[in-house]
Enzyme design. Structure first.
Site, PDB file in Angstrom:
ATOM      1  N   SER A   8       0.963  -1.173  -0.003  1.00  0.00           N
ATOM      2  CA  SER A   8      -0.125   0.166  -0.178  1.00  0.00           C
ATOM      3  C   SER A   8       0.781   1.130   0.182  1.00  0.00           C
ATOM      4  CB  SER A   8      -0.749  -0.022   1.221  1.00  0.00           C
ATOM      5  OG  SER A   8      -1.361   1.326   1.434  1.00  0.00           O
ATOM      6  N   HIS A  33      -1.203  -1.269  -4.136  1.00  0.00           N
ATOM      7  CA  HIS A  33      -2.550  -1.269  -3.409  1.00  0.00           C
ATOM      8  C   HIS A  33      -2.644   0.249  -3.421  1.00  0.00           C
ATOM      9  CE1 HIS A  33      -5.898  -2.278  -0.966  1.00  0.00           C
ATOM     10  NE2 HIS A  33      -5.636  -1.188  -0.146  1.00  0.00           N
ATOM     11  N   ASP A  35      -4.814   3.254  -1.890  1.00  0.00           N
ATOM     12  CA  ASP A  35      -5.947   3.747  -1.071  1.00  0.00           C
ATOM     13  C   ASP A  35      -6.562   5.195  -1.264  1.00  0.00           C
ATOM     14  OD1 ASP A  35      -5.992   1.512   0.862  1.00  0.00           O
ATOM     15  OD2 ASP A  35      -4.054   1.818   1.430  1.00  0.00           O
ATOM     16  N   MET A  37      -9.100   7.859  -0.064  1.00  0.00           N
ATOM     17  CA  MET A  37      -9.988   8.332   1.143  1.00  0.00           C
ATOM     18  C   MET A  37     -10.593   9.687   0.854  1.00  0.00           C
ATOM     19  SD  MET A  37      -7.355   7.238   4.021  1.00  0.00           S
ATOM     20  CE  MET A  37      -6.542   5.544   4.362  1.00  0.00           C
ATOM     21  N   HIS A  66      -8.509   0.649  -3.670  1.00  0.00           N
ATOM     22  CA  HIS A  66      -9.418   0.424  -2.762  1.00  0.00           C
ATOM     23  C   HIS A  66     -10.260   1.969  -2.320  1.00  0.00           C
ATOM     24  CE1 HIS A  66      -9.418  -0.190   1.756  1.00  0.00           C
ATOM     25  NE2 HIS A  66     -10.685  -0.223   1.436  1.00  0.00           N
ATOM     26  N   MET A  68     -12.302   3.964  -0.279  1.00  0.00           N
ATOM     27  CA  MET A  68     -12.721   4.600   0.826  1.00  0.00           C
ATOM     28  C   MET A  68     -13.542   5.611   0.755  1.00  0.00           C
ATOM     29  SD  MET A  68      -9.786   3.267   3.410  1.00  0.00           S
ATOM     30  CE  MET A  68      -8.582   3.265   1.880  1.00  0.00           C
ATOM     31  N   MET A 137     -11.164  -5.901   6.267  1.00  0.00           N
ATOM     32  CA  MET A 137     -10.437  -4.744   6.701  1.00  0.00           C
ATOM     33  C   MET A 137     -10.187  -5.335   8.370  1.00  0.00           C
ATOM     34  SD  MET A 137     -10.042  -2.168   4.763  1.00  0.00           S
ATOM     35  CE  MET A 137      -8.954  -1.346   6.142  1.00  0.00           C
ATOM     36  N   ASP A 175      -6.394  -6.367   5.018  1.00  0.00           N
ATOM     37  CA  ASP A 175      -5.829  -4.981   4.851  1.00  0.00           C
ATOM     38  C   ASP A 175      -5.684  -4.312   6.204  1.00  0.00           C
ATOM     39  OD1 ASP A 175      -4.952  -2.244   4.005  1.00  0.00           O
ATOM     40  OD2 ASP A 175      -6.639  -2.113   2.826  1.00  0.00           O
TER      41      ASP A 175
HETATM   42  C1  DX5 Z   1      -6.352   1.786   5.857  1.00  0.00           C
HETATM   43  C2  DX5 Z   1      -5.675   1.355   4.311  1.00  0.00           C
HETATM   44  C3  DX5 Z   1      -4.684   0.413   4.478  1.00  0.00           C
HETATM   45  C4  DX5 Z   1      -3.429   0.873   5.015  1.00  0.00           C
HETATM   46  C5  DX5 Z   1      -2.567  -0.477   5.493  1.00  0.00           C
HETATM   47  O1  DX5 Z   1      -7.274   2.426   5.625  1.00  0.00           O
HETATM   48  O2  DX5 Z   1      -6.886   0.834   3.609  1.00  0.00           O
HETATM   49  O3  DX5 Z   1      -4.380  -0.002   3.163  1.00  0.00           O
HETATM   50  O4  DX5 Z   1      -2.599   1.709   4.006  1.00  0.00           O
HETATM   51  O5  DX5 Z   1      -1.418   0.147   6.145  1.00  0.00           O
HETATM   52  P1  DX5 Z   1      -0.523  -0.593   7.008  1.00  0.00           P
HETATM   53  O6  DX5 Z   1      -0.047  -1.771   6.373  1.00  0.00           O
HETATM   54  O7  DX5 Z   1       0.568   0.417   7.628  1.00  0.00           O
HETATM   55  O8  DX5 Z   1      -1.617  -0.744   8.380  1.00  0.00           O
HETATM   56 ZN    ZN Z   2      -6.629  -0.211   1.834  1.00  0.00          ZN
END
Ligand code: DX5
Ligand code: ZN
Length: 220
Positions: A8, A33, A35, A37, A66, A68, A137, A175
């Site tokens: 990620s 990956h 992310d 947000m 991903h 969110m 998650m 994740d």
């Molecule tokens: C959290 C993300 C994850 C995050 C994981 O909301 O979806 O993908 O980056 O990070 P680590 O591996 O540091 O927990």
């Molecule tokens: Zn993620």
């Protein structure tokens, strides 16, 4: 079943993102990956389509996006244009989950469905026949670097059981809070796609990827 590492980039140093990606690709991480947000479905804001379009092609990694994001159906087409290969939406973020999955698939992308720690494993049941991946998650979405929630293991086991019962070919991605020290528990529970942010980019990303891949290959 394929065992895949999805680093990620949320945890990466953006000053050298292209090089960081390459290191993980060269050491065997087949996915990247990404992310997204929106500051609404989750409290934080990360990055979106322009960043994806800019890094697409730096490696041949599958762009594992991903979302969110509240009502992600609004953005699926834009993420396809930016270079997404696999798009995952949150069950909790969609008024019409089926419509979001259908939209992803109609666009020719792989579809993932994600659930937060407080959402039951049973809630994915109605959609199992229509997705390529379930994303469990194992932290509350929104931030990297959180602690793995151990109850996620039962959830992974239950979902793997449902997939087997129906004789389906659906990946289970996990994740949040995954490190070399606990990845075997996650794999033993039935996951086959591992997201790791801090554990990969919080040091020598090439070496960390190699160490993860060594474990993943034990399961092939
Ligand atoms: C959290 C993300 C994850 C995050 C994981 O909301 O979806 O993908 O980056 O990070 P680590 O591996 O540091 O927990
Ligand atoms: Zn993620």
């Amino acid at each position: 079943m394929n065992y895949i590492l999805a680093p990620s980039i949320l945890a990466a140093d953006f000053k050298s993102l292209g090089q960081e990606m390459k290191k993980t690709w060269e050491q065997g991480a087949a996915y990247l990956h990404f992310d997204v947000m929106d500051g609404m479905f989750v409290p934080s804001i990360s990055f979106g389509m322009p960043v994806l379009a800019s890094i697409k092609g730096a490696t041949e990694q599958v762009m594992d996006v991903h979302l969110m994001v509240h009502e992600p159906i609004r953005y699926i087409e834009a993420f396809k244009k930016a270079g997404a290969d696999l798009v995952t939406v949150h069950l909790e973020a969609c008024e019409d989950v089926q419509a979001a999955i259908d939209k992803i698939r109609t666009l020719g992308l792989k579809a993932g469905l994600s659930i937060c720690p407080e959402t039951s494993s049973e809630s994915v049941k109605p959609f199992l026949n229509d997705v390529d991946m379930i994303l469990v998650m194992s932290v509350h979405p929104g931030f990297g670097g959180q602690k793995f929630i151990p109850e996620s293991l039962d959830k992974i086991r239950r979902i793997r059981e449902m997939i087997r019962e129906r004789d389906l070919c659906v990946d289970i991605e996990v994740d949040g809070g995954i490190y070399l020290s606990n990845v075997r528990e996650v794999l033993n529970a039935g996951a086959n796609v591992i997201v790791a942010g801090s554990a990969v980019f919080g040091g020598d990303s090439g070496k960390n990827t190699r160490d993860f891949m060594e474990i993943l290959r034990e399961y092939e």
